[in-house]
Design a protein around this motif. Structure first.
Motif, PDB file in Angstrom:
ATOM      1  N   SER A  79       0.819  -1.207   0.000  1.00  0.00           N
ATOM      2  CA  SER A  79       0.000   0.000   0.000  1.00  0.00           C
ATOM      3  C   SER A  79       0.856   1.262   0.000  1.00  0.00           C
ATOM      4  O   SER A  79       0.558   2.232  -0.703  1.00  0.00           O
ATOM      5  CB  SER A  79      -0.925  -0.009   1.221  1.00  0.00           C
ATOM      6  OG  SER A  79      -1.767   1.121   1.218  1.00  0.00           O
ATOM      7  N   LEU A  80       1.948   1.253   0.799  1.00  0.00           N
ATOM      8  CA  LEU A  80       2.840   2.418   0.829  1.00  0.00           C
ATOM      9  C   LEU A  80       3.533   2.620  -0.518  1.00  0.00           C
ATOM     10  O   LEU A  80       3.708   3.758  -0.974  1.00  0.00           O
ATOM     11  CB  LEU A  80       3.888   2.237   1.931  1.00  0.00           C
ATOM     12  CG  LEU A  80       3.373   2.304   3.372  1.00  0.00           C
ATOM     13  CD1 LEU A  80       4.487   1.972   4.365  1.00  0.00           C
ATOM     14  CD2 LEU A  80       2.810   3.688   3.672  1.00  0.00           C
ATOM     15  N   LEU A  81       3.919   1.525  -1.141  1.00  0.00           N
ATOM     16  CA  LEU A  81       4.564   1.621  -2.453  1.00  0.00           C
ATOM     17  C   LEU A  81       3.578   2.150  -3.497  1.00  0.00           C
ATOM     18  O   LEU A  81       3.932   2.986  -4.341  1.00  0.00           O
ATOM     19  CB  LEU A  81       5.088   0.238  -2.868  1.00  0.00           C
ATOM     20  CG  LEU A  81       6.009   0.196  -4.097  1.00  0.00           C
ATOM     21  CD1 LEU A  81       7.256   1.039  -3.880  1.00  0.00           C
ATOM     22  CD2 LEU A  81       6.398  -1.247  -4.395  1.00  0.00           C
ATOM     23  N   ASN A  82       2.339   1.668  -3.410  1.00  0.00           N
ATOM     24  CA  ASN A  82       1.302   2.154  -4.311  1.00  0.00           C
ATOM     25  C   ASN A  82       1.077   3.658  -4.130  1.00  0.00           C
ATOM     26  O   ASN A  82       0.948   4.405  -5.109  1.00  0.00           O
ATOM     27  CB  ASN A  82       0.003   1.382  -4.061  1.00  0.00           C
ATOM     28  CG  ASN A  82      -1.174   1.969  -4.799  1.00  0.00           C
ATOM     29  OD1 ASN A  82      -1.900   2.788  -4.238  1.00  0.00           O
ATOM     30  ND2 ASN A  82      -1.374   1.553  -6.036  1.00  0.00           N
ATOM     31  N   SER A  83       1.063   4.105  -2.871  1.00  0.00           N
ATOM     32  CA  SER A  83       0.881   5.531  -2.589  1.00  0.00           C
ATOM     33  C   SER A  83       2.017   6.362  -3.186  1.00  0.00           C
ATOM     34  O   SER A  83       1.803   7.455  -3.707  1.00  0.00           O
ATOM     35  CB  SER A  83       0.797   5.764  -1.083  1.00  0.00           C
ATOM     36  OG  SER A  83      -0.343   5.127  -0.523  1.00  0.00           O
ATOM     37  N   MET A  84       3.232   5.835  -3.118  1.00  0.00           N
ATOM     38  CA  MET A  84       4.382   6.562  -3.672  1.00  0.00           C
ATOM     39  C   MET A  84       4.228   6.746  -5.180  1.00  0.00           C
ATOM     40  O   MET A  84       4.467   7.843  -5.715  1.00  0.00           O
ATOM     41  CB  MET A  84       5.676   5.806  -3.365  1.00  0.00           C
ATOM     42  CG  MET A  84       6.927   6.521  -3.870  1.00  0.00           C
ATOM     43  SD  MET A  84       8.442   5.547  -3.682  1.00  0.00           S
ATOM     44  CE  MET A  84       8.191   4.312  -4.962  1.00  0.00           C
ATOM     45  N   PHE A  85       3.820   5.694  -5.897  1.00  0.00           N
ATOM     46  CA  PHE A  85       3.670   5.799  -7.346  1.00  0.00           C
ATOM     47  C   PHE A  85       2.549   6.766  -7.713  1.00  0.00           C
ATOM     48  O   PHE A  85       2.651   7.509  -8.692  1.00  0.00           O
ATOM     49  CB  PHE A  85       3.403   4.415  -7.949  1.00  0.00           C
ATOM     50  CG  PHE A  85       4.610   3.520  -7.939  1.00  0.00           C
ATOM     51  CD1 PHE A  85       5.853   4.009  -8.300  1.00  0.00           C
ATOM     52  CD2 PHE A  85       4.507   2.180  -7.570  1.00  0.00           C
ATOM     53  CE1 PHE A  85       6.977   3.188  -8.303  1.00  0.00           C
ATOM     54  CE2 PHE A  85       5.619   1.348  -7.569  1.00  0.00           C
ATOM     55  CZ  PHE A  85       6.857   1.852  -7.930  1.00  0.00           C
ATOM     56  N   GLU A 113      15.029  11.678  -6.389  1.00  0.00           N
ATOM     57  CA  GLU A 113      15.135  12.285  -5.059  1.00  0.00           C
ATOM     58  C   GLU A 113      13.902  11.990  -4.221  1.00  0.00           C
ATOM     59  O   GLU A 113      14.011  11.666  -3.039  1.00  0.00           O
ATOM     60  CB  GLU A 113      15.320  13.806  -5.194  1.00  0.00           C
ATOM     61  CG  GLU A 113      16.676  14.219  -5.748  1.00  0.00           C
ATOM     62  CD  GLU A 113      16.760  15.702  -6.032  1.00  0.00           C
ATOM     63  OE1 GLU A 113      17.874  16.210  -6.249  1.00  0.00           O
ATOM     64  OE2 GLU A 113      15.695  16.369  -6.057  1.00  0.00           O
ATOM     65  N   PHE A 114      12.714  12.087  -4.825  1.00  0.00           N
ATOM     66  CA  PHE A 114      11.489  11.835  -4.068  1.00  0.00           C
ATOM     67  C   PHE A 114      11.394  10.371  -3.660  1.00  0.00           C
ATOM     68  O   PHE A 114      10.991  10.069  -2.527  1.00  0.00           O
ATOM     69  CB  PHE A 114      10.268  12.222  -4.901  1.00  0.00           C
ATOM     70  CG  PHE A 114       8.977  11.996  -4.177  1.00  0.00           C
ATOM     71  CD1 PHE A 114       8.540  12.886  -3.214  1.00  0.00           C
ATOM     72  CD2 PHE A 114       8.210  10.868  -4.442  1.00  0.00           C
ATOM     73  CE1 PHE A 114       7.346  12.667  -2.521  1.00  0.00           C
ATOM     74  CE2 PHE A 114       7.020  10.640  -3.763  1.00  0.00           C
ATOM     75  CZ  PHE A 114       6.587  11.545  -2.799  1.00  0.00           C
ATOM     76  N   ILE A 115      11.745   9.458  -4.562  1.00  0.00           N
ATOM     77  CA  ILE A 115      11.705   8.030  -4.220  1.00  0.00           C
ATOM     78  C   ILE A 115      12.650   7.736  -3.053  1.00  0.00           C
ATOM     79  O   ILE A 115      12.293   6.996  -2.120  1.00  0.00           O
ATOM     80  CB  ILE A 115      12.074   7.177  -5.454  1.00  0.00           C
ATOM     81  CG1 ILE A 115      10.976   7.291  -6.521  1.00  0.00           C
ATOM     82  CG2 ILE A 115      12.284   5.718  -5.061  1.00  0.00           C
ATOM     83  CD1 ILE A 115      11.319   6.615  -7.838  1.00  0.00           C
ATOM     84  N   PHE A 116      13.840   8.332  -3.082  1.00  0.00           N
ATOM     85  CA  PHE A 116      14.801   8.122  -1.999  1.00  0.00           C
ATOM     86  C   PHE A 116      14.267   8.689  -0.690  1.00  0.00           C
ATOM     87  O   PHE A 116      14.306   8.006   0.363  1.00  0.00           O
ATOM     88  CB  PHE A 116      16.135   8.785  -2.356  1.00  0.00           C
ATOM     89  CG  PHE A 116      17.164   8.695  -1.267  1.00  0.00           C
ATOM     90  CD1 PHE A 116      17.860   7.523  -1.033  1.00  0.00           C
ATOM     91  CD2 PHE A 116      17.414   9.796  -0.443  1.00  0.00           C
ATOM     92  CE1 PHE A 116      18.800   7.439  -0.012  1.00  0.00           C
ATOM     93  CE2 PHE A 116      18.351   9.716   0.573  1.00  0.00           C
ATOM     94  CZ  PHE A 116      19.047   8.544   0.787  1.00  0.00           C
ATOM     95  N   LEU A 117      13.751   9.921  -0.718  1.00  0.00           N
ATOM     96  CA  LEU A 117      13.236  10.565   0.494  1.00  0.00           C
ATOM     97  C   LEU A 117      12.049   9.797   1.055  1.00  0.00           C
ATOM     98  O   LEU A 117      11.990   9.507   2.272  1.00  0.00           O
ATOM     99  CB  LEU A 117      12.838  12.002   0.169  1.00  0.00           C
ATOM    100  CG  LEU A 117      12.266  12.831   1.331  1.00  0.00           C
ATOM    101  CD1 LEU A 117      13.306  13.024   2.420  1.00  0.00           C
ATOM    102  CD2 LEU A 117      11.779  14.194   0.823  1.00  0.00           C
ATOM    103  N   TYR A 118      11.109   9.450   0.212  1.00  0.00           N
ATOM    104  CA  TYR A 118       9.923   8.710   0.643  1.00  0.00           C
ATOM    105  C   TYR A 118      10.319   7.341   1.191  1.00  0.00           C
ATOM    106  O   TYR A 118       9.805   6.902   2.243  1.00  0.00           O
ATOM    107  CB  TYR A 118       8.979   8.560  -0.557  1.00  0.00           C
ATOM    108  CG  TYR A 118       7.674   7.860  -0.242  1.00  0.00           C
ATOM    109  CD1 TYR A 118       6.556   8.574   0.143  1.00  0.00           C
ATOM    110  CD2 TYR A 118       7.554   6.466  -0.361  1.00  0.00           C
ATOM    111  CE1 TYR A 118       5.345   7.933   0.407  1.00  0.00           C
ATOM    112  CE2 TYR A 118       6.360   5.816  -0.099  1.00  0.00           C
ATOM    113  CZ  TYR A 118       5.261   6.560   0.281  1.00  0.00           C
ATOM    114  OH  TYR A 118       4.073   5.921   0.556  1.00  0.00           O
ATOM    115  N   GLY A 119      11.227   6.664   0.482  1.00  0.00           N
ATOM    116  CA  GLY A 119      11.649   5.334   0.924  1.00  0.00           C
ATOM    117  C   GLY A 119      12.324   5.360   2.283  1.00  0.00           C
ATOM    118  O   GLY A 119      12.070   4.492   3.131  1.00  0.00           O
TER     119      GLY A 119
END
Length: 370
Positions: A79-85, A113-119
């Motif tokens: 769910s968190l990964l889906n939210s990121m996309f 940058e956003f993927i790294f920060l969110y992850g």
């Protein structure tokens, strides 16, 4: 398991179709932002489908209980990964209004940058919740969904705002209702995950409450895919419309340039025709003048006039030639008549004619004649 089976089939098929659309648009050199949005929407749906496939395989194939901690942890991560996309896809939704704060925040960073920060942030939160619930049996594993609920609600709200603005901008105000329904279904679905059955109102039994969860979870995914498909095709339609309008503007601009150039050529042609007519007239005059036959005496008069005419009068030239003034003027009159010269500038025209026709050689007076 009906929820996971339907989700797996629908989402995986939809994800494959979306990826094919992305490749087609990417190869067609479409707008970079819109094409990137298609890619991230496709990944969001693919994550839903893959998560459902793995869950279905674990439960039906391996006999794992749906309430197993690690399976719940896996669901939270999906769910968190889906939210990121979905967050990554929001800046690509085109509209003329001001983007929401969430979209502006995402747009501040590059995708990497956003993927790294969110992850990093999500990994720290997940680790804390996982560690606390895994080591403390008193904590219900379902509470791990508390990590996902605020993120899901935030994403759903940002998605609602972006969709409504896009549909308003595209004169599709009737789509506000399904967008709002999608937001409500997401709220119900995420809330259903953590509400214990014993907290449900007495009018709903366990079977009904479970059915509510299945229906809302499946419905909001279907509605999400439907709204995205409508948005995608409306974007495609607008892109084609803009492309046609751009081509039309280009054709009209080219037509205007050609019309302007044609007018310039017409003016140039008219000027050229006037020049040709003038040259033809001069040529005709030259030919006519070449036919003029002057007597030797008239040539002598013109030669002396060309030589001394600028400094001396007719009377002075006549005296220098030892002829009467009346006789000299009679010659001038006859010459003007032959050459068709008249007016006050007749003397200058005769001098010019004599010089141009090399009549100075017939002059019998010298430059120093008094």
């Amino acid at each position: 398991m009906l929820e996971y089976a339907i989700t797996a089939i629908v989402c995986m098929i939809t994800a494959i179709v979306i990826q094919r659309i992305y490749k087609k648009e990417h190869n067609a050199a479409g707008k970079k932002e819109g094409v990137t949005g298609i890619l991230w929407f496709g990944w969001a749906i693919f994550v839903w489908g893959m998560g459902a496939c793995i869950t279905l395989l674990a439960v039906k194939g391996l006999g794992v209980s749906p309430s197993t901690s690690w399976l719940i942890y896996f669901g939270v991560c999906v769910s968190l990964l889906n939210s990121m996309f979905i967050l990554l896809s929001l800046p690509s939704i085109e509209h003329t209004g001001r983007p929401s704060a969430v979209v502006r925040f995402v747009a501040r960073f590059t995708e990497k940058e956003f993927i790294f920060l969110y992850g990093v942030i999500m990994a720290m939160l997940v680790f804390v919740f996982f560690a606390a619930s895994y080591t403390n049996v008193a904590i219900d594993s379902a509470l791990i969904w508390l990590i996902d609920i605020p993120i899901s609600i935030l994403v759903a709200l940002a998605l609602l705002q972006a969709l409504n603005k896009a549909f308003f901008n595209r004169q599709m105000r009737f789509m506000v209702l399904p967008s709002t329904v999608l937001f409500i279904l997401i709220l119900i679905a995420v809330t259903h995950r953590i509400v214990p059955v014993n907290k449900v109102p007495e009018v709903l039994n366990n079977g009904t409450w479970e059915l509510v969860g299945i229906v809302t979870a499946v419905s909001f995914k279907f509605l999400f895919i439907l709204l995205f498909s409508i948005l995608l095709y409306s974007w495609k339609f607008l892109s084609e419309k803009e492309e046609k309008e751009s081509r039309l503007e280009s054709v009209l601009e080219q037509q205007h340039r050609l019309r302007t150039r044609n007018n310039e050529l017409l003016r140039s042609n008219a000027a050229l025709e006037a020049t040709v007519a003038h040259l033809g007239n001069e040529l005709h005059q030259l030919r006519e003048s070449s036919k003029i036959e002057l007597s030797e005496r008239q040539k002598e008069v013109l030669g002396n006039l060309a030589l001394l005419g600028e400094q001396k009068s007719y009377t002075e030239i006549a005296e220098a030639m030892h002829i009467s003034v009346d006789g000299f003027q009679a010659h001038i009159h006859q010459i003007k008549k032959v050459l068709k010269v008249s007016g006050t500038s007749g003397k200058h025209l005769l001098i010019k004619y004599a010089i141009e026709n090399d009549l100075l050689r017939y002059a019998t007076l010298g430059p120093g004649t008094r």
